[in-house]
Structures are given as structure tokens and as C-alpha cells.
Design a protein around this motif. Structure first.
Motif, PDB file in Angstrom:
ATOM      1  N   VAL A   1       7.103 -16.494  18.063  1.00 63.02           N
ATOM      2  CA  VAL A   1       8.733 -15.535  18.208  1.00 63.02           C
ATOM      3  C   VAL A   1       9.035 -15.643  16.763  1.00 63.02           C
ATOM      4  N   ARG A   2       9.092 -16.982  16.551  1.00 60.47           N
ATOM      5  CA  ARG A   2       9.540 -17.457  14.892  1.00 60.47           C
ATOM      6  C   ARG A   2       9.447 -16.697  13.782  1.00 60.47           C
ATOM      7  N   GLU A   3       7.777 -16.002  14.126  1.00 62.34           N
ATOM      8  CA  GLU A   3       7.044 -15.003  13.052  1.00 62.34           C
ATOM      9  C   GLU A   3       6.994 -14.388  12.888  1.00 62.34           C
ATOM     10  N   GLY A   4       7.936 -13.693  14.379  1.00 64.17           N
ATOM     11  CA  GLY A   4       7.973 -11.803  14.552  1.00 64.17           C
ATOM     12  C   GLY A   4       6.571 -11.603  15.072  1.00 64.17           C
ATOM     13  N   LEU A   5       5.961 -12.474  15.277  1.00 65.92           N
ATOM     14  CA  LEU A   5       4.518 -12.061  15.952  1.00 65.92           C
ATOM     15  C   LEU A   5       4.291 -11.587  17.375  1.00 65.92           C
ATOM     16  N   LEU A   6       5.209 -12.538  18.376  1.00 63.93           N
ATOM     17  CA  LEU A   6       5.305 -11.510  19.220  1.00 63.93           C
ATOM     18  C   LEU A   6       6.595 -12.144  20.046  1.00 63.93           C
ATOM     19  N   GLY A   7       6.671 -11.009  21.050  1.00 66.48           N
ATOM     20  CA  GLY A   7       8.590 -10.815  21.330  1.00 66.48           C
ATOM     21  C   GLY A   7       8.428 -11.203  23.020  1.00 66.48           C
ATOM     22  N   ARG A   8       9.620 -11.596  23.295  1.00 72.39           N
ATOM     23  CA  ARG A   8       9.856 -11.932  24.558  1.00 72.39           C
ATOM     24  C   ARG A   8      10.569 -11.258  25.712  1.00 72.39           C
ATOM     25  N   THR A   9      10.472  -9.814  26.238  1.00 69.70           N
ATOM     26  CA  THR A   9      11.354  -8.912  26.842  1.00 69.70           C
ATOM     27  C   THR A   9      11.487  -9.160  28.263  1.00 69.70           C
ATOM     28  N   PRO A  10      12.074  -8.564  29.106  1.00 67.45           N
ATOM     29  CA  PRO A  10      11.637  -8.406  30.189  1.00 67.45           C
ATOM     30  C   PRO A  10      10.909  -8.605  31.755  1.00 67.45           C
ATOM     31  N   ARG A  11       9.854  -7.670  30.997  1.00 65.46           N
ATOM     32  CA  ARG A  11       9.010  -7.075  31.473  1.00 65.46           C
ATOM     33  C   ARG A  11       7.435  -7.589  31.223  1.00 65.46           C
ATOM     34  N   GLY A  12       7.471  -8.554  29.400  1.00 64.37           N
ATOM     35  CA  GLY A  12       6.772  -9.438  29.277  1.00 64.37           C
ATOM     36  C   GLY A  12       6.524  -9.564  28.181  1.00 64.37           C
ATOM     37  N   ARG A  13       5.467 -10.053  27.119  1.00 62.66           N
ATOM     38  CA  ARG A  13       4.983 -10.531  25.982  1.00 62.66           C
ATOM     39  C   ARG A  13       5.017  -9.660  25.616  1.00 62.66           C
ATOM     40  N   VAL A  14       5.450  -9.463  24.142  1.00 60.29           N
ATOM     41  CA  VAL A  14       4.461  -7.984  23.360  1.00 60.29           C
ATOM     42  C   VAL A  14       4.220  -8.546  22.101  1.00 60.29           C
ATOM     43  N   ALA A  15       3.219  -7.539  21.558  1.00 63.40           N
ATOM     44  CA  ALA A  15       3.278  -8.492  19.747  1.00 63.40           C
ATOM     45  C   ALA A  15       3.711  -6.775  19.243  1.00 63.40           C
ATOM     46  N   THR A  16       4.032  -8.204  17.594  1.00 60.07           N
ATOM     47  CA  THR A  16       5.185  -7.082  17.268  1.00 60.07           C
ATOM     48  C   THR A  16       3.976  -6.374  16.603  1.00 60.07           C
ATOM     49  N   ALA A  17       4.475  -5.060  15.701  1.00 60.31           N
ATOM     50  CA  ALA A  17       3.778  -4.214  14.693  1.00 60.31           C
ATOM     51  C   ALA A  17       3.129  -5.863  13.537  1.00 60.31           C
ATOM     52  N   ALA A  18       4.104  -6.737  13.215  1.00 58.28           N
ATOM     53  CA  ALA A  18       3.481  -8.020  11.906  1.00 58.28           C
ATOM     54  C   ALA A  18       1.906  -8.137  12.400  1.00 58.28           C
ATOM     55  N   ALA A  19       1.963  -8.463  14.638  1.00 59.11           N
ATOM     56  CA  ALA A  19       0.887  -8.746  14.714  1.00 59.11           C
ATOM     57  C   ALA A  19      -0.355  -8.542  14.623  1.00 59.11           C
ATOM     58  N   TRP A  20      -0.071  -7.177  14.998  1.00 59.22           N
ATOM     59  CA  TRP A  20      -1.427  -6.357  14.720  1.00 59.22           C
ATOM     60  C   TRP A  20      -1.788  -6.749  13.104  1.00 59.22           C
ATOM     61  N   ALA A  21      -0.707  -6.436  12.474  1.00 67.55           N
ATOM     62  CA  ALA A  21      -1.319  -6.213  11.183  1.00 67.55           C
ATOM     63  C   ALA A  21      -1.480  -7.349  10.351  1.00 67.55           C
TER      64      ALA A  21
END
Length: 360
Positions: free
Chosen positions: A309-329
């Protein structure tokens, strides 16, 4: 290549004893040698200097922050700066008021009592600590029921140094009794390079500037991790007969230990890979994600998630964890248009409502 004698020293009992001695030696012994945390060092130095001038014990100190940033080291430094003995215990080890009473009653005047993970101490012991910190006195309960009596026990003046990774779990009455509270922040790459230079000097290692930068960049902003990676790079260089460690050598060693250029380890990459390849980038619940990577839910939440989360690779949302564009890259996987839309929608919802239902 390393000689037979070198290889033998890696596994001998004498080698293990030497390793423990080196690890202890890597800890700074005074505030001037402590790298980073400039604001906390400045404030703490003032508190300790004033105590020495008044010839009184220092105020109680609370140190908070993520693991590995130097809370235990600072407690040792406080004891050294005050020229006082140090007693070390931890919150989980104190489950009864009697456990704490036994420790407090054996303290000597001016002694430093260090309680790690103080937020995990039992409630009865915590309430006993209130009076001990404020009045240097505890009440020992003798007997039970109507015949129980409280025997007051005076304590010598002492300094309590509490350390916690979760300051929010400390009750207000306990937190307010600390005279000084310091929060430790993650280190910058430049600060970690200074930590590594000092450690390399103590370990008698030859490393150039690029080698220091490579290790520091993979250390997740944490000195404990930086020193651990340095020792692993040292081992790799020893076995491969490398005399001076450069960026290429450090990268090769850390790649072998599955620490990538951004500091992600096997678990971190497994979480991101499962989130992207098995669940299309999310959203997915925490328990489902933990099962997918074969780990306990608590391990994923407390070990992998904070850094991702600190690196901006994963987000915590009300519906669950989601990968950011940076994680895909980072994983080298092209992000589909559907994932882009889903991620944008989820972060919009998160901005409106920060309640986390991701465990459902």
C-alpha cells in the motif's frame, strides 16, 4: 573462490557466536552515532540532557512506529546516555499484575525499564502501571474477597521506555503518562546508505557507492532490513570470492534471495501475482487472497500489505483489495481496459467512503 577455512567458518559454532557479536556491534551506542530520525534525536537529546543537569531520572519515554526502525536501539542508547542499567521485557510477557509487580519491585534507582510491544500488556498490569509511573508506588493485594488488603509498596525512581508498533491501541491514560513521545518514520534511501556505510565499516566490507545505493534501494526504508540484506550480500561475496562489492554484485546476491529492485520479496510478489492473474486485479476479499497465496490472513495483512500500500501497488477499498496500474507495470503485465475502469470506480468509492469491508 572462498577457501575451505572460510566455508567452514560459515557453519561453525565459533562463526555463529561471531555473527551474534557482529549483530550486537551494529547497534549504535549513543545518539551521535544513530542515523536518521533527526527530529526525535534532537528532542530526546534535550530531554536526557535536562535530566542529567537536574540530576534526576529521565521522564518516561514512548517510542512508536513500524518494526525495524530503531526503537529497541534507542532504549539501549537512553540507558547508555543516562549511565543506568537496562531491564528489558515485553507486553505479551506481562499477563498478570503480579508479573509486573515482580519486575517493578526489583528495579534499582534510576534503572531504565524497556517494555516492547507495550500495547499488548494485560489490562490489570496496565492499571498497576499507571500508579507506578506517576507516583512510583504500587499496591500489592493480599488475600481475596472481603478479607483482601492492599499493601503499598514504594518504588525507586525509574524511567519507563515503552515501544509500540500500534500507538492507537494504547489507552489514553497510559499514553498521557509518558513525558516524551517520539514517532519514528521510515528512512530515506540516503539515510539507509549512511546506515549501511557504518555497518560495512564494522563488518570490514569493501563496498562502493553504487553497491550501497543498490542495497539501500531494496531495504524498504527500514534499517533492520538494510543490515540483514548487507549480511546476505556479504555471504554471497564471500562464497563467490568477490573482494569489492558493487551494484552488480549486490543485485545478483539479492536477486538470489528473491528481493527485487523495489524491495518486494516472494510473499509480496505472490500477493500481487495472485491478485492480477487469478482475480483480474480485484477487487477481492482479504481471506480469499490469503488462501490463493497459501498464507494466513494475518500474515498477508500485517506483513505484505503495509509495504504494498505504501508503495502504491495495492489499494484497500470497501469492496476488497485491488491492484493499481503500478502493480501491473511492476510485474510486466499489460493492464486491460476493464481493469482500468474497475480500479478507477473503486478508488472513487473509497474516496467517498473509507469503511473497509474487504474481509467479507
Amino acid at each position: 573462490m572462498a577457501s575451505d577455512a572460510d566455508r567452514e567458518s560459515l557453519v561453525s559454532a565459533a562463526g555463529e557466536a561471531e555473527e551474534r557479536a557482529i549483530e550486537s556491534a551494529l547497534r549504535p551506542k549513543n545518539l551521535s552515532d544513530f542515523v536518521g530520525q533527526a527530529r526525535v534525536r534532537q528532542q530526546l537529546s534535550l530531554v536526557l540532557e535536562a535530566s542529567r543537569i537536574r540530576e534526576r531520572t529521565a521522564d518516561h519515554v514512548l517510542l512508536s512506529g513500524p518494526p525495524g526502525l530503531g526503537k529497541t536501539t534507542l532504549a539501549m542508547i537512553i540507558a547508555a546516555e543516562m549511565n543506568a542499567p537496562l531491564r528489558i521485557s515485553s507486553g505479551p510477557a506481562i499477563q498478570h499484575a503480579g508479573d509486573l509487580a515482580a519486575i517493578l519491585s526489583s528495579l534499582t534507582e534510576g534503572e531504565i525499564l524497556f517494555l516492547d510491544e507495550i500495547h499488548r500488556m494485560s489490562r490489570p498490569a496496565e492499571e498497576m502501571l499507571y500508579m507506578a509511573m506517576e507516583d512510583f508506588r504500587v499496591d500489592i493485594i493480599v488475600g481475596k474477597g472481603a478479607g483482601a488488603t492492599a499493601i503499598p509498596l514504594d518504588l525507586p525512581p525509574f524511567t519507563l521506555v515503552g515501544a509500540t508498533t500500534r500507538a492507537g491501541l494504547l489507552p489514553g491514560p497510559l499514553r498521557d503518562r509518558f513525558g516524551f513521545t517520539g514517532h519514528l518514520e521510515f528512512y530515506s534511501t540516503q539515510e539507509l546508505e549512511l546506515v549501511l556505510r557504518r555497518s560495512a565499516m564494522l563488518l570490514d566490507l569493501k563496498i562502493n557507492s553504487a553497491g550501497f545505493a543498490e542495497i539501500a534501494g531494496r531495504s524498504r526504508g527500514t534499517p533492520r532490513i538494510a543490515n540483514r540484506l548487507l549480511r546476505r550480500v556479504r555471504d554471497w561475496a564471500l562464497v563467490h570470492g568477490v573482494e569489492e562489492i558493487d551494484a552488480r554484485t549486490a543485485a545478483a546476491a539479492l536477486d538470489m534471495y528473491e528481493v527485487d529492485a523495489r524491495g518486494l520479496d516472494r510473499l509480496d510478489r505472490s500477493v500481487l501475482s495472485a491478485l492480477i492473474t487469478k482475480f483480474g486485479g480485484g477487487p477481492v476479499g482479504l481471506s480469499t487472497l490469503a488462501i490463493a497465496v497459501g498464507e494466513e490472513t494475518e500474515t498477508v495483512e500485517t506483513v505484505a500489505e503495509p509495504y504494498l500500500v505504501r508503495e502504491g501497488l495495492l489499494g484497500r477499498t470497501p469492496r476488497g483489495r485491488v491492484a493499481t496500474a503500478a502493480a501491473w507495470a511492476h510485474l510486466g503485465i499489460e493492464m486491460p481496459e476493464s481493469a482500468v475502469r474497475t480500479g478507477a470506480d473503486l478508488f472513487t468509492v473509497l474516496a467517498e467512503d473509507e469503511t473497509d469491508f474487504s474481509d467479507n
